[in-house]
Scaffold this motif. Sequence first.
Motif, PDB file in Angstrom:
ATOM      1  N   LEU A  54      31.006  37.831 -19.084  1.00  0.00           N
ATOM      2  CA  LEU A  54      31.519  36.814 -18.267  1.00  0.00           C
ATOM      3  C   LEU A  54      33.347  37.400 -18.390  1.00  0.00           C
ATOM      4  O   LEU A  54      33.084  37.809 -19.460  1.00  0.00           O
ATOM      5  N   ASN A  55      33.881  37.087 -17.451  1.00  0.00           N
ATOM      6  CA  ASN A  55      35.381  37.757 -18.244  1.00  0.00           C
ATOM      7  C   ASN A  55      35.707  36.372 -18.909  1.00  0.00           C
ATOM      8  O   ASN A  55      36.146  35.434 -18.727  1.00  0.00           O
ATOM      9  N   ASP A  56      37.193  36.749 -19.375  1.00  0.00           N
ATOM     10  CA  ASP A  56      38.396  36.174 -20.557  1.00  0.00           C
ATOM     11  C   ASP A  56      38.012  34.432 -19.040  1.00  0.00           C
ATOM     12  O   ASP A  56      37.965  34.159 -19.527  1.00  0.00           O
ATOM     13  N   ALA A  66      37.576  28.709 -17.771  1.00  0.00           N
ATOM     14  CA  ALA A  66      37.103  28.231 -17.092  1.00  0.00           C
ATOM     15  C   ALA A  66      35.787  26.893 -17.614  1.00  0.00           C
ATOM     16  O   ALA A  66      35.739  26.170 -17.393  1.00  0.00           O
ATOM     17  N   ILE A  67      35.425  27.659 -17.941  1.00  0.00           N
ATOM     18  CA  ILE A  67      33.654  27.363 -18.916  1.00  0.00           C
ATOM     19  C   ILE A  67      34.503  26.752 -19.542  1.00  0.00           C
ATOM     20  O   ILE A  67      33.770  25.211 -19.724  1.00  0.00           O
ATOM     21  N   PRO A  82      28.419  34.803 -33.067  1.00  0.00           N
ATOM     22  CA  PRO A  82      28.150  35.400 -31.755  1.00  0.00           C
ATOM     23  C   PRO A  82      29.576  35.813 -30.925  1.00  0.00           C
ATOM     24  O   PRO A  82      30.033  35.219 -30.998  1.00  0.00           O
ATOM     25  N   ALA A  83      29.264  36.727 -29.927  1.00  0.00           N
ATOM     26  CA  ALA A  83      30.832  36.989 -28.617  1.00  0.00           C
ATOM     27  C   ALA A  83      30.612  35.682 -28.154  1.00  0.00           C
ATOM     28  O   ALA A  83      29.662  34.964 -27.908  1.00  0.00           O
ATOM     29  N   ASP A  84      32.078  35.346 -28.002  1.00  0.00           N
ATOM     30  CA  ASP A  84      32.663  34.358 -27.052  1.00  0.00           C
ATOM     31  C   ASP A  84      31.981  34.368 -26.098  1.00  0.00           C
ATOM     32  O   ASP A  84      31.961  33.423 -25.361  1.00  0.00           O
ATOM     33  N   ASN A  85      32.037  35.707 -25.366  1.00  0.00           N
ATOM     34  CA  ASN A  85      31.473  35.449 -23.736  1.00  0.00           C
ATOM     35  C   ASN A  85      29.519  35.859 -23.751  1.00  0.00           C
ATOM     36  O   ASN A  85      29.491  36.157 -24.571  1.00  0.00           O
ATOM     37  N   LEU A  86      29.680  35.199 -22.662  1.00  0.00           N
ATOM     38  CA  LEU A  86      27.741  34.905 -22.171  1.00  0.00           C
ATOM     39  C   LEU A  86      27.660  35.768 -21.251  1.00  0.00           C
ATOM     40  O   LEU A  86      28.416  36.434 -20.441  1.00  0.00           O
TER      41      LEU A  86
END
Length: 77
Positions: free
Chosen positions: A48-50, A55-56, A35-39
């Motif tokens: 969502l950007n890096d 931050a998450i 899965p992609a690391d970004n949500l």
Amino acid sequence: MTTAVSINIKLPSADISFVKELASRMGWSVSDVTPADNLFDPESGQYLNDETMQAIRDVEAGKVTRCKDMSELLALI
């Protein structure tokens, strides 16, 4: 005319070899997808950007400093 369709299925680890065998016999292809690391943000329709993802991850890891007001926050910078 042949149409290819991709689907994602979560399976127990013990069943993976059986599914790969079945796919092979049926002429299907099986690939592991990470899965992609970004949500995905459905409101904006974008990922969502890096910086947001970092931050998450920081919040999840407890690496967040809480401030009582804006002056305390600005003192950290």
